[in-house]
Design an enzyme around this catalytic site. Structure first.
Site, PDB file in Angstrom:
ATOM      1  N   ILE A  45       0.926  -1.100  -0.042  1.00 14.09           N
ATOM      2  CA  ILE A  45      -0.054   0.008  -0.226  1.00 14.09           C
ATOM      3  C   ILE A  45       0.814   1.334   0.031  1.00 14.09           C
ATOM      4  CG2 ILE A  45      -2.207  -1.057   0.850  1.00 14.09           C
ATOM      5  CD1 ILE A  45      -1.148  -0.079   3.742  1.00 14.09           C
ATOM      6  N   GLU A  46       2.167   1.109   0.462  1.00 13.88           N
ATOM      7  CA  GLU A  46       2.855   2.414   0.353  1.00 13.88           C
ATOM      8  C   GLU A  46       3.501   2.687  -0.750  1.00 13.88           C
ATOM      9  OE1 GLU A  46       3.996   4.554   2.613  1.00 13.88           O
ATOM     10  OE2 GLU A  46       2.719   3.690   4.277  1.00 13.88           O
TER      11      GLU A  46
END
Length: 219
Positions: A45-46
């Site tokens: 998700i980063e």
């Protein structure tokens, strides 16, 4: 989960391939630091497992470190290199951050959420909620992006484990042949282009495996 599976199946397919290269590295460091192996899903998700990812706010690398947070955790950033893009060093820095966050909050949801918004924002949200330390209860008091962070983490975890049940398979174009990768230690500066020539390795592949070097020179 629906967003990943129905609107981004190609991205999931790419992530499945990249994860076969990155996850064993993340797991080794998480295990060494006595941290839950599930934290390996954070870079999904980063940065979508892109070591060259750069956010509009200036966060860089797989684990999306801001300049000062990176410096605080001992990562070097200069004209020649940016260790936020170093898989191994940035993963250790992320482990250090997550260990401190867990020590402070004694809760993994809060520690993970603090990775997105900073420990200060979590503490503020706990205070505003009347002292609750349950992520779902303090969620309305968090910055908007952090309100979506734990749901996104859960979605990444689910989707990467169950993608095949939805007919999504790894994209072979993004597979690194991990067994053919090794480390070479250099004792003098050399251009990556020159190295590729000497070692008969595709330049693009060598650059992909060494994203830390900004000027395509190993200083």
């Amino acid at each position: 989960i629906k967003f990943y599976l129905h609107q981004r199946p190609e991205q999931v397919s790419k992530l499945l391939s990249l994860s076969s290269y990155y996850f064993p590295i993340f797991e080794e460091y998480l295990d060494k630091n006595n941290l839950p192996l599930e934290l390996k899903y954070l870079p999904i998700i980063e940065s979508a497992l892109n070591p060259n990812a750069k956010s509009p706010a200036g966060a860089v690398g797989l684990w999306q470190f801001m300049y000062y947070t990176a410096k605080e955790h001992g990562l070097r950033i200069n004209t020649y290199l940016d260790e936020r893009k170093d898989i191994y060093k940035s993963t250790q820095a992320a482990c250090d951050y997550l260990k401190k966050a867990y020590k402070r909050f004694k809760d993994w949801d809060l520690a993970i959420a603090s990775y997105n918004s900073g420990r200060g924002n979590i503490t503020k949200a706990i205070r505003r909620s009347g002292g609750s330390t349950n992520y779902w209860e303090i969620r309305p008091f968090l910055p908007r992006e952090t309100r979506n962070y734990i749901p996104s983490f859960i979605a990444a975890y689910y989707v990467l484990n169950f993608a095949s049940s939805y007919g999504i398979l790894p994209d072979k174009n993004f597979l690194f042949k991990t067994h053919t990768i090794d480390s070479v230690y250099l004792n003098r500066p050399v251009k990556i282009e020159h190295l590729a020539e000497i070692l008969s390795i595709d330049l693009k592949l060598l650059e992909e495996l060494n994203p830390v070097y900004k000027t395509k020179l190993v200083p």
